[in-house]
Design an enzyme around this catalytic site. Structure first.
Site, PDB file in Angstrom:
ATOM      1  N   ALA A  63       9.570  -0.164   5.396  1.00 53.30           N
ATOM      2  CA  ALA A  63       9.458   0.755   4.268  1.00 53.30           C
ATOM      3  C   ALA A  63       8.191   1.602   4.304  1.00 53.30           C
ATOM      4  O   ALA A  63       8.065   2.548   3.547  1.00 53.30           O
ATOM      5  CB  ALA A  63       9.482  -0.059   2.963  1.00 53.30           C
TER       6      ALA A  63
ATOM      7  N   ASP B  95      -2.344  -1.868  10.356  1.00 55.52           N
ATOM      8  CA  ASP B  95      -2.661  -1.824   8.923  1.00 55.52           C
ATOM      9  C   ASP B  95      -3.283  -3.120   8.396  1.00 55.52           C
ATOM     10  O   ASP B  95      -3.617  -3.216   7.213  1.00 55.52           O
ATOM     11  CB  ASP B  95      -1.376  -1.594   8.091  1.00 55.52           C
ATOM     12  CG  ASP B  95      -0.802  -0.212   8.305  1.00 55.52           C
ATOM     13  OD1 ASP B  95      -1.541   0.666   8.777  1.00 55.52           O
ATOM     14  OD2 ASP B  95       0.383  -0.014   7.992  1.00 55.52           O
TER      15      ASP B  95
ATOM     16  N   LEU C 185       5.356   0.295   3.479  1.00 55.77           N
ATOM     17  CA  LEU C 185       4.566  -0.266   2.370  1.00 55.77           C
ATOM     18  C   LEU C 185       3.567  -1.321   2.859  1.00 55.77           C
ATOM     19  O   LEU C 185       2.799  -1.872   2.061  1.00 55.77           O
ATOM     20  CB  LEU C 185       5.499  -0.886   1.324  1.00 55.77           C
ATOM     21  CG  LEU C 185       6.366   0.125   0.552  1.00 55.77           C
ATOM     22  CD1 LEU C 185       7.508  -0.580  -0.171  1.00 55.77           C
ATOM     23  CD2 LEU C 185       5.510   0.900  -0.444  1.00 55.77           C
ATOM     24  N   GLY C 186       3.586  -1.612   4.152  1.00 53.69           N
ATOM     25  CA  GLY C 186       2.587  -2.522   4.736  1.00 53.69           C
ATOM     26  C   GLY C 186       2.803  -3.989   4.425  1.00 53.69           C
ATOM     27  O   GLY C 186       1.871  -4.782   4.571  1.00 53.69           O
TER      28      GLY C 186
ATOM     29  N   LYS D 247       0.852  -1.208   0.000  1.00 55.80           N
ATOM     30  CA  LYS D 247       0.000   0.000   0.000  1.00 55.80           C
ATOM     31  C   LYS D 247       0.874   1.240   0.000  1.00 55.80           C
ATOM     32  O   LYS D 247       2.051   1.209   0.393  1.00 55.80           O
ATOM     33  CB  LYS D 247      -0.936   0.019   1.214  1.00 55.80           C
ATOM     34  CG  LYS D 247      -0.259  -0.058   2.601  1.00 55.80           C
ATOM     35  CD  LYS D 247       0.193   1.244   3.192  1.00 55.80           C
ATOM     36  CE  LYS D 247       0.774   1.091   4.597  1.00 55.80           C
ATOM     37  NZ  LYS D 247       1.561   2.221   5.072  1.00 55.80           N
TER      38      LYS D 247
END
Ligand code: C5P
Length: 299
Positions: A108, A147, A110-111, A17
Site C-alpha cells: 500500500a 523505510d 504505508l510502510g 506513514k
C-alpha cells in the site's frame, strides 16, 4: 512506536506513514533508486506482542477484524527477518513467540512491513537485553529495508534521503488529519520503481526544502497544498487502474490535497480537520473504492 510491558512480554503499537513529498533522483548501480522524501507518521497501528521463548522464532499472524488480509508468517515476513538478523548480529541464543495483529494494509505504500521490522528490532533488543546502541540498530534497519530507519527513529516527520534510509527529523507544528483509502489491489515497490524508469521523469514543480519548511509553520494546513508531490504517482497509476479513479474522486472534492503515498496503491486526502476527514471518509465508503481509514499524524 509505543512500547508497554505486559508481565514478562512486550507489547508494541507501531504506526504507518504517508509520504507528503517524494522525488526520485535516479537509478543507482546497486539497482535501488536515490530519492528525497518527506514522511509523516500516522496513527494507524499494527500491534505486536513479543514473549520470551527458549530459542525458536515463532510468528503468529492475526489480521484485525476490520482489516482482513492474508499475512505470511514465514521467513518472508520482515518481523522474522529482523529477529534472525538481531540474533545473528549479537550471538543471542534466546527466541521469541511473536503475535502480530495486522491493521496496516500491505502493498500500500504505508510502510507497514517496515514499521513491524523496526518494532521487532527495538522490542527484541530490550526483551533479550542485547542493548545495542542506536547506531547499530540503524545499521541493521538499513539492511532490512529502505523505510525501516524512519520507524526506528519514532519521529513524527522526517526528511529521508539515500534510498530512504538516511533520516533527519523535521518539525511538524500542527496535527494533520487524513483520510486514507487502500484499493483492493496492491502494488509491489520494485515494480513501481521499474515502471518509473520507463519514461523520462519531469522535474518536480516544488522542492523538498519548501515542503519541509511549510510543514514547520503553524496554522491551517491549507497552505501545504502547493508543496505536496509524488513522482511515483504516474508510474503506479499506469500499473494500477484503481489509483486514478480514487485520485479523480478526491480532486473533485474540497480536500486540501489528494495524492498517493510511497509506491502505492493507497491514496490519501489531507483534510482541514478531523470532522472533514470523517465526512470525506463517509462519502468514500459509499463509493466502494477500497478500505477507508480516518487518521491523524502521530507516533
Ligand atoms: O527497501 P525495500 O525492501 O522497501 O525495497 C523494495 C524494492 O523497491 C527494492 O528491491 C527495489 O527494487 C525498490 N526500491 C528502489 N529504490 C528505493 C527503495 C526501493 O528501487 N530507494
Amino acid at each position: 512506536m509505543r512500547l508497554s510491558r505486559r508481565g514478562p512480554s512486550l507489547l508494541v503499537q507501531t504506526p504507518a506513514k504517508l509520504n507528503l513529498f517524494l522525488n526520485v533522483l535516479g537509478r543507482r548501480q546497486d539497482g535501488f533508486h536515490d530519492l528525497e522524501t518527506l514522511m509523516v507518521s500516522i496513527r494507524l497501528y499494527d500491534t505486536i506482542q513479543f514473549e520470551s521463548s527458549p530459542s525458536e522464532i515463532e510468528l503468529l499472524c492475526r489480521s484485525a477484524p476490520d482489516s482482513p488480509q492474508a499475512i505470511p508468517s514465514g521467513e518472508e515476513n520482515l518481523i522474522v527477518r529482523a529477529a534472525r538478523l538481531l540474533q545473528a548480529e549479537t550471538g543471542c541464543k534466546a527466541g521469541s513467540r511473536i503475535t502480530l495483529w495486522k491493521r496496516i494494509p500491505s502493498q500500500a505504500g504505508l510502510g507497514g512491513g517496515s514499521s513491524d521490522a523496526a518494532a521487532t528490532l527495538v522490542a527484541l533488543d530490550r526483551l533479550w537485553r542485547t542493548n545495542l546502541p542506536l547506531e547499530r540498530l540503524h545499521a541493521l534497519a538499513a539492511r532490512l529495508g529502505s523505510d525501516v530507519n524512519f520507524f526506528l527513529d519514532s519521529s513524527l516527520a522526517s526528511v529521508c534521503t539515500g534510498r530512504g534510509e538516511r533520516t533527519e527529523p523535521v518539525a511538524l507544528r500542527r496535527p494533520l488529519h487524513f483520510v486514507v483509502i487502500k484499493p483492493a489491489s496492491g502494488l509491489s515497490t520494485g515494480d513501481v520503481f521499474q515502471e518509473w524508469g520507463r519514461e523520462s521523469a519531469a522535474a518536480p514543480p516544488v522542492t523538498l526544502t519548501e515542503c519541509a519548511a511549510s510543514l514547520g509553520e503553524p496554522g491551517s494546513p491549507g497552505g501545504l497544498r502547493r508543496w505536496l508531490y509524488n513522482a511515483l504517482e504516474g508510474p503506479a497509476g499506469r500499473l494500477n487502474g484503481e489509483i486514478e479513479g480514487i485520485l479523480k474522486t478526491l480532486s473533485r472534492w474540497d480536500v486540501v490535497w489528494g495524492g498517493m503515498t510511497g509506491s502505492g496503491s493507497a491514496c490519501f486526502g489531507l483534510c482541514r480537520s478531523a470532522a472533514e476527514a470523517r465526512s470525506v471518509a463517509g462519502r468514500l465508503k459509499s463509493l466502494n473504492l477500497g478500505r477507508v481509514f480516518v487518521v491523524r499524524s502521530g507516533v
